[in-house]
Design a protein around this motif. Structure first.
Motif, PDB file in Angstrom:
ATOM      1  N   GLU A  70      22.690  92.906  31.572  1.00  0.00           N
ATOM      2  CA  GLU A  70      22.413  92.131  30.359  1.00  0.00           C
ATOM      3  C   GLU A  70      23.593  91.230  30.022  1.00  0.00           C
ATOM      4  OE1 GLU A  70      19.783  91.992  28.081  1.00  0.00           O
ATOM      5  OE2 GLU A  70      18.605  93.041  29.607  1.00  0.00           O
ATOM      6  N   SER A 327      19.099  90.875  23.934  1.00  0.00           N
ATOM      7  CA  SER A 327      18.652  92.112  24.580  1.00  0.00           C
ATOM      8  C   SER A 327      17.277  92.562  24.115  1.00  0.00           C
ATOM      9  CB  SER A 327      19.666  93.225  24.321  1.00  0.00           C
ATOM     10  OG  SER A 327      19.614  93.676  22.979  1.00  0.00           O
ATOM     11  N   GLN A 332      13.806  89.989  28.271  1.00  0.00           N
ATOM     12  CA  GLN A 332      14.755  91.060  28.557  1.00  0.00           C
ATOM     13  C   GLN A 332      14.168  92.440  28.276  1.00  0.00           C
ATOM     14  OE1 GLN A 332      17.390  90.163  30.225  1.00  0.00           O
ATOM     15  NE2 GLN A 332      16.591  88.088  29.946  1.00  0.00           N
TER      16      GLN A 332
END
Length: 419
Positions: A70, A327, A332
């Motif tokens: 990430e 995130s 994601q």
């Protein structure tokens, strides 16, 4: 009274099927574009990630890899931002934070293994986060109240892990679907491991309390109303009388016991699945916790949570928030969930292959019958946890009867309710 206490504690049912529903394309585009804009001027933010002591090394490795990926991807979209990442065991977290805070070097962003934010808030180690209306839409609206204290949002959830059951397919063909079947399984000689902390046993407490209230009948029901703990404690005593049923305070003993064949069935968490899968392969089976006459078991939902350091500058805070929101954007979140296959997304726009992935489907089902406690109630539960252990030990050891302990157990929960 104890039953009302836990009903008050619960943030409520988590309708995961609604969480997995689609969202409007313009909104998704707006969120993604906001998260992907390049930072203008260079800046460095520090990220501290909490890891759990005693967790499976495979699970720790995967969680670290997910965070690092990430970070790398975010920095690719934001070349002007550098993120320094450190990992710290949960038993060292507060010590590390206090040490860094005393030197003016506290992290800008903290990834907690739970949503137990109030202790950090009281010590001044974290500060609230303010989300714009379109930013709030990255997290399902029903979740946000659980992270709010005195009208301030103290954290942003990232992943939700439900309580489930794990079993060894080579030793057990059909896992127990109902709570009475669990006792019968033990009576038949199948070795069973149950997490013995009150936090982990809360699904049993609430299940029996709800069932007692759903089956009101004369004098017996009045006694149950007076002592909601009695059915729970009685079941614990009955289960512990079975030589093949064990209550373990060490989670690692449960995992290792399932892998070695010492246990055929255990209570577990979605967070354990990657490590167990690596060690057991096709022998690993997962199931919902056994249901009660009043309905499905209501296991606690554990939320991995972003918290924001109180010493950050305004620029560092904005970059930290940008990364946290990155995130939880649609892309994601979907990538993380498909990689982990053991947690539920918090973004309401995620579409997952539930019809073709039975593991994800079960995780979602477990989450839909679970409960997420808000910050105050998580704090209360943690406060009473050490106080419940002596009572549970007295019952499990046979030193005192459930009837003798139940009034004192109820009183403990009542005192906590009045705090």
């Amino acid at each position: 009274m104890g039953g009302r206490f836990f009903k008050f504690l619960a943030i409520g049912w988590l309708p995961l099927l609604g969480l997995l529903a689609g969202c409007e394309a313009p909104l998704a585009k707006q969120i993604f574009q906001n998260a992907s804009q390049s930072a203008g001027m260079g800046s460095t933010i520090s990220l501290l990630v909490e890891t759990k002591v005693g967790s499976d090394p495979s699970d720790q490795k995967l969680n670290k890899l997910v965070v690092e990926q990430e970070v790398d991807l975010f920095q690719r979209f934001n070349p002007g931002v550098k993120i320094d990442v450190r990992f710290v065991p949960n038993d060292q977290l507060i010590k590390q934070l206090n040490f860094q805070y005393s030197r003016g070097l506290a992290p800008d962003l903290i990834l907690l293994a739970t949503n137990n934010l109030l202790p950090l808030w009281r010590q001044g180690l974290i500060k609230p986060v303010e989300l714009k209306p379109f930013e709030e839409k990255s997290v399902r609206a029903a979740l946000l109240p659980a992270f709010t204290y005195k009208e301030q949002l103290l954290g942003i959830p990232v992943l939700i892990y439900p309580q489930i059951a794990c079993y060894n397919r080579s030793r057990l063909k059909d896992p127990p679907a109902k709570i009475d079947q669990l006792i019968k399984l033990g009576q038949a000689g199948y070795p069973i491991g149950i997490s013995g902390s009150f936090e982990s046993l809360r699904w049993l407490y609430t299940g029996f309390d709800d069932s007692a209230r759903a089956n009101i009948s004369g004098k017996q029901s009045n006694e149950l109303f007076k002592s909601p703990s009695l059915p729970f404690l009685t079941w614990l005593r009955l289960a512990n009388l079975q030589p093949s049923i064990s209550f373990e305070s060490d989670q690692q003993l449960l995992r290792d016991g399932l892998v070695s064949g010492e246990f055929s069935w255990i209570t577990c968490s979605g967070a354990w699945l990657q490590g167990l899968q690596k060690r057991m392969g096709s022998k690993l089976g997962i199931a919902l916790l056994p249901s009660f006459p009043a309905g499905s078991a209501q296991g606690l939902l554990n939320a991995r949570t972003w918290a924001f350091g109180s010493q950050s500058s305004s620029i560092q805070y904005e970059y930290a928030k940008r990364f946290a929101l990155f995130s939880v954007n649609i892309v994601q979140q979907r990538n993380m969930i498909l990689r982990l296959r053991s947690a539920m997304p918090v973004n309401p726009g995620i579409s997952l292959p539930l019809k073709t992935d039975s593991t994800l489907a079960l995780i979602v089902e477990a989450g839909s019958s679970g409960r997420l406690l808000n910050l105050q109630n998580i704090d209360l539960l943690n406060a009473i946890e050490p106080k419940t252990k002596p009572y549970l030990d007295l019952v499990l050891s046979g030193d005192q009867s459930p009837q003798a302990i139940a009034p004192r157990f109820d009183s403990l929960l009542k005192q906590t309710e009045s705090r």
